[in-house]
Design an enzyme around this catalytic site. Structure first.
Site, PDB file in Angstrom:
ATOM      1  N   ASP A  90       0.841  -1.197   0.000  1.00  0.00           N
ATOM      2  CA  ASP A  90       0.000   0.000   0.000  1.00  0.00           C
ATOM      3  C   ASP A  90       0.877   1.248   0.000  1.00  0.00           C
ATOM      4  O   ASP A  90       2.061   1.199   0.345  1.00  0.00           O
ATOM      5  CB  ASP A  90      -0.966   0.015   1.178  1.00  0.00           C
ATOM      6  CG  ASP A  90      -0.275   0.139   2.532  1.00  0.00           C
ATOM      7  OD1 ASP A  90       0.770  -0.523   2.728  1.00  0.00           O
ATOM      8  OD2 ASP A  90      -0.775   0.875   3.406  1.00  0.00           O
ATOM      9  N   GLU A 155       0.111  -0.798   6.005  1.00  0.00           N
ATOM     10  CA  GLU A 155       1.200  -0.164   6.755  1.00  0.00           C
ATOM     11  C   GLU A 155       1.024   1.339   6.818  1.00  0.00           C
ATOM     12  O   GLU A 155       1.295   1.967   7.848  1.00  0.00           O
ATOM     13  CB  GLU A 155       2.544  -0.528   6.118  1.00  0.00           C
ATOM     14  CG  GLU A 155       3.751  -0.238   7.011  1.00  0.00           C
ATOM     15  CD  GLU A 155       4.265   1.190   6.943  1.00  0.00           C
ATOM     16  OE1 GLU A 155       5.053   1.575   7.831  1.00  0.00           O
ATOM     17  OE2 GLU A 155       3.889   1.926   5.999  1.00  0.00           O
TER      18      GLU A 155
END
Length: 460
Positions: A90, A155
């Site tokens: 991500d 994250e």
């Protein structure tokens, strides 16, 4: 001969690898924006497919309460150590978009730098791990270690579901060492092994005065102004020398060892150049500590934002009824984020100005982490860096936080090796994020060298 074959493989396949990385970076897998939920899922699928293509087995896209985790394994090195490779697919949002020289999800190479969101943080570095394993399997037909991949999609929003995931699947994730490439080199041409991270404690402070904004002529002098109150309250958190005044805040801080202090003093660091690069009149921080110590091994308390009252053009003569502030603390071993939050809340209660009520809301929390830098797995990383870069690496801590590192270290009870290949100036989380391709090239070699060094270092 073995290393020569691997290096030849990377040279022959460089353009192909860069084209594949561009394809990966073109996926706008922004985990914080719901409009990109399908793009995040696409990022997971691309990651899983890339693992399958290089021969990783039992690849799964494993659901969580949020975005999925990609898992895969290669466990054919009987009797050899097992490495868990962690990363994230991500990325951060791209605002402000107008400051990008080229579109953030249309990867472009300029001056041997690859520009795109995620180029350095962290898709580029995850991709390197995949290609390093590919090179070894293609040239050697085997690996010197067993590997497991755990690549998450949250994250950048605090890994909100990964603690539970690791707890649930800790047997599946069991390994001898955890390797993460989500940090930076110390400087251009100077590799660094990060053996410690600061923790994090974030909160919002909300101050409430009257039932609504009041006319400053009719009520000024008789009613507390919420903005004045929050400024007064915030000013009690630190003194003029940067020392945090919250009672008990420093009680559990682990002091720096003399060995570490000498190692930091030996690093090439120019405080004046640092000041000039930041364009500030002078550096500021806790007395008695160097700049590196302040940013790596000392805790902080910072106001990240203050807002309330009238913000428009001109002036509006009111007493604001509400005011708000966001603060974060960077924590060091052995500070606990929950304990620190409780200490700050108690401090706020004791220092609340008259005429207002104050409430607090907690946000991101993460525990600090440190691994002894003389651990064999870390020293093996040092030898791999030296072989690839031709210079001795620095052993550093990092001022930032990767909250899941402490979770992995505690639940799996394994050393954590942070082998980053980015550079501090590569604009991660900012417009024009980029990755220096010289570190893409040298990083691939470093990782391959490391798996052989690790095999030797962890022999029973």
């Amino acid at each position: 001969m073995k290393h020569t074959v691997i290096e030849s493989y990377f040279k022959e396949h460089r353009e192909k690898h860069l084209d594949e990385l561009k394809e990966y970076l073109a996926i706008p897998s922004i985990s914080s924006l719901s409009d990109h939920k399908q793009d995040v899922a696409k990022g997971a699928e691309w990651t899983a497919d890339a693992l399958r293509k290089i021969g990783i087995e039992n690849v799964e896209i494993m659901p969580t309460a949020g975005h999925p985790v990609v898992y895969g394994e290669w466990l054919k090195a009987e009797g050899k150590p097992t490495v868990l490779i962690y990363g994230h697919y991500d990325v951060q949002p791209v605002d402000p978009l107008h400051l990008w020289d080229t579109p953030p999800f249309e990867p472009a190479i300029r001056d041997e730098k690859l520009y795109a969101r995620g180029a350095s943080d962290d898709k580029g570095q995850v991709f390197m791990h995949i290609k390093a394993i590919e090179a070894l399997l293609k040239t050697e037909g085997t690996l010197p270690v067993n590997v497991k991949f755990c690549i998450e999609g949250e994250e950048e929003i605090g890994s909100v579901n990964l603690d539970q995931f690791v707890e649930q699947y800790k047997d599946k994730l069991k390994a001898d060492v955890l390797v993460i490439s989500d940090t930076t080199l110390y400087a251009k041409g100077k590799p660094a092994i990060c053996y410690g991270l600061r923790g994090l404690c974030g909160m919002q402070i909300d101050v409430k005065g009257a039932k609504g904004d009041l006319h400053s002529g009719l009520y000024g002098g008789a009613v507390q102004n919420a903005l004045h109150a929050i400024v007064q309250l915030l000013s009690t958190l630190r003194n003029d020398q940067g020392k945090i005044m919250v009672k008990g805040f420093y009680d559990k801080v682990q002091e720096l060892t003399e060995e570490e202090r000498k190692a930091y003093e030996a690093l090439p660091f120019d405080a004046e150049q640092y000041r000039c690069e930041l364009e500030v009149p002078e550096l500021f921080g806790e007395e008695g500590f160097s700049t590196l110590e302040r940013t790596w091994v000392r805790p902080t308390l910072e106001i990240n934002g203050v807002y309330g009252g009238f913000q428009g053009e001109g002036i509006k003569t009111v007493l604001p009824a509400e005011a708000h502030a966001k603060i974060t603390c960077r924590l060091v071993p052995d500070q606990d984020p929950q304990e620190i939050a409780e200490l700050i809340i108690e401090h706020i209660k004791e220092h609340t100005p008259p005429g207002v009520t104050v409430t607090t809301s907690l946000f991101d929390q993460g525990k600090p982490f440190v691994t002894p830098f003389d651990h064999p797995a870390i020293q093996a990383a040092g030898r791999a860096y030296q072989k690839a870069y031709g210079v001795e690496p620095a052993y550093t801590r990092m001022g930032g936080s990767i909250p899941i590192v402490e979770t992995f270290g505690t639940l799996l009870d394994i050393p954590v090796v942070l082998m980053g290949f980015g550079l501090p100036e590569e604009n991660f989380h900012a417009p024009n994020e980029h990755f220096h391709l010289e570190n893409f090239d040298q990083g691939l070699r470093t990782l391959c060298y490391y798996w052989y060094e690790l095999e030797e270092a962890l022999k029973n």
